[in-house]
Design an enzyme around this catalytic site. Structure first.
Site, PDB file in Angstrom:
ATOM      1  N   ASN A 107       0.248 -13.511  -2.603  1.00 45.60           N
ATOM      2  CA  ASN A 107      -0.248 -12.210  -2.162  1.00 45.60           C
ATOM      3  C   ASN A 107      -0.646 -11.458  -3.432  1.00 45.60           C
ATOM      4  OD1 ASN A 107      -0.692  -9.698  -1.137  1.00 45.60           O
ATOM      5  ND2 ASN A 107       1.295  -9.500  -0.123  1.00 45.60           N
ATOM      6  N   ARG A 137      -2.909 -14.509   1.099  1.00 46.92           N
ATOM      7  CA  ARG A 137      -3.082 -13.353   1.976  1.00 46.92           C
ATOM      8  C   ARG A 137      -4.370 -12.641   1.564  1.00 46.92           C
ATOM      9  NH1 ARG A 137       0.005  -7.630   2.041  1.00 46.92           N
ATOM     10  NH2 ARG A 137      -0.846  -6.945   4.024  1.00 46.92           N
ATOM     11  N   HIS A 193      -2.117  -5.758   9.151  1.00 45.45           N
ATOM     12  CA  HIS A 193      -0.745  -6.258   9.359  1.00 45.45           C
ATOM     13  C   HIS A 193      -0.710  -7.330  10.451  1.00 45.45           C
ATOM     14  CE1 HIS A 193       0.758  -1.999   8.067  1.00 45.45           C
ATOM     15  NE2 HIS A 193       0.821  -2.826   7.022  1.00 45.45           N
ATOM     16  N   ARG A 232       0.080   7.524   2.781  1.00 49.87           N
ATOM     17  CA  ARG A 232      -1.182   7.657   3.523  1.00 49.87           C
ATOM     18  C   ARG A 232      -1.013   8.627   4.691  1.00 49.87           C
ATOM     19  NH1 ARG A 232      -2.201   1.364   4.449  1.00 49.87           N
ATOM     20  NH2 ARG A 232      -0.643   0.958   2.866  1.00 49.87           N
ATOM     21  N   GLU A 263       6.274 -12.457   6.613  1.00 49.21           N
ATOM     22  CA  GLU A 263       4.846 -12.736   6.462  1.00 49.21           C
ATOM     23  C   GLU A 263       4.597 -14.009   5.655  1.00 49.21           C
ATOM     24  OE1 GLU A 263       2.366  -8.858   6.255  1.00 49.21           O
ATOM     25  OE2 GLU A 263       4.395  -8.298   5.712  1.00 49.21           O
TER      26      GLU A 263
END
Ligand code: AMP
Length: 395
Positions: A7, A86, A175, A236, A380
């Site tokens: 990732n 990813r 996601h 965010r 993940e």
């Protein structure tokens, strides 16, 4: 055979070497602050942790250390059959993971305008990893792919059609790997077929999104064109009035870029609390009466509950609500407050079970008369490894 999962962020690389069959993690770690004098690599070997300074190191330097680490652990390059990457944005090109070819790289490059920070980092990471692991098959696993099953009523914005047809302006969702993984795990926990279940999944980490999953397919999600839309997140804002940019330009003299940067990195829990973006820190501060921290948690939870309710609209019943991610897995208090706002859906928290479900524990946290609310730890890396293996089986 082992699968290496990578990732790559703009200044970081997370890696895990694992068995896609049973999820055994042989090695894992991360390189961080790449490109700066403080760059370093943290190698995790089970419970042991080793730090290697990499002053001004780049991806290639990080993969150099990873190769030495593999050699030190007696793992040869030939044992790594596959590398799963990813990749954040696959646009409308990818509804499934893809073995990396020149055409696939071109399509990832075509999505750079949609994810100007993430996709270039993903591409640079892929190039460096291909150089470091030339024998392995490289596969891209997209954050957006799982949501490509959304119907137009969920993915279209009510904006001029040419913005969609000429500039790809639509909702994509993110996601996806995590939502898909926890949906599968929830089905396993419930002892039912995923293809018969109607679920709402809440991935609550630094980034947060909720997805509506009907019979194994994503039918709506809270993130949109970019990962800024939807819930309140660490830094965010989530949803704001689209007139905000123009208003702040007029009233505060801010530029488009300044407003965009603030919505991404100075808003959310950080902006509301004035304290920080870390839910743990905010819960501790709220408990001692910090007004900003209290407000931040309250807005976070209210918006989360509102969005979960909205995500039941495409479903004909709610078979389970799933909490995952750092906050979803660990904050019993966020879960309890959220469920308390969702009585209208028949959801009722079991306080004891809820408090017991922390630190990687999976379990049901609702009362027997409530639709199941579950905590399901996400994984993940394992999902990327599985998807990588699946792509290679079918080519
Ligand atoms: P992630 O991006 O999935 O690693 O999640 C990061 C978020 O999880 C941060 O906001 C952390 O504060 C939050 N988190 C981790 N552990 C806890 C905890 N024990 N209680 C509350 N929040 C937590």
């Amino acid at each position: 055979m082992w699968t290496l999962v990578l990732n790559c962020g703009s200044s970081s690389v997370k890696y895990a070497l694992l068995d896609p069959e049973d999820g055994t993690v042989r090695l894992s770690g991360l390189a961080e602050r790449l490109g700066s004098p403080e760059a370093r690599m943290v190698l995790l070997r089970g419970a042991d942790k080793l730090e290697v300074p990499l002053p001004n190191g780049d991806y290639a330097a990080a993969f150099g250390v990873l190769l030495s680490e593999l050699a030190a652990q007696d793992i040869t390059g030939a044992e790594i059959a596959a590398v799963g990457h990813r990749v954040v944005h696959g646009g409308s090109h990818f509804s499934a993971p893809a073995r990396i070819t020149p055409e696939v790289l071109e399509a990832i490059r075509a999505c750079v305008p949609l994810a100007p920070l993430h996709n270039p980092a993903n591409l640079a990471g892929i190039a460096a990893a291909q150089a470091a692991f030339p024998e392995a098959a490289h596969v891209a696993v997209f954050d957006t792919a799982f949501h490509q099953t959304m119907p137009p009523r969920a993915y279209r914005y009510a904006v001029p059609d040419e913005w969609y047809s000429q500039h790809d302006v639509r909702r994509y969702g993110f996601h996806g790997t995590s939502h898909a993984y926890v949906a599968g795990e929830a089905a396993r926990m419930l002892g039912q077929d995923l293809n018969a279940l109607q679920l709402v999944t809440a991935h609550l980490g630094n980034g947060c999104s909720v997805a509506s999953i009907r019979f194994g397919e994503s039918v709506d999600t809270s993130m949109g064109l970019t990962p800024l839309e939807g819930l309140v997140m660490g830094t965010r804002s989530g949803d704001v009035d689209p007139n905000l940019h123009a208003y702040l330009a007029r009233e505060a003299g801010l530029t488009l870029d300044e407003v965009t940067a603030a919505l991404n990195s100075k808003s959310g829990l950080l902006g509301l609390s004035g304290l920080g973006s870390d839910m743990r820190e905010l819960e501790a501060a709220a408990a001692t009466g910090h007004a900003g921290a209290r407000l931040a948690v309250e807005v976070f939870v209210y918006r989360l509950a509102k969005t979960i309710a909205a995500m039941t609209v495409p479903l004909t019943r709610l078979d389970a609500l799933i909490f995952t991610g750092g906050i979803g897995e660990n904050s019993a208090s966020v879960r309890e407050k959220t469920l308390a706002l969702l009585g209208v859906l028949g959801l009722r928290v079991d306080p004891e079970a809820n408090t017991a479900a922390v630190r990687g524990a999976a379990g049901r946290i609702s009362t027997p008369d409530s639709p199941p609310a579950l905590v399901v730890p996400t994984n993940e890396e394992l999902m990327i490894a599985r998807e990588t293996a699946r792509v290679l089986e079918t080519v």
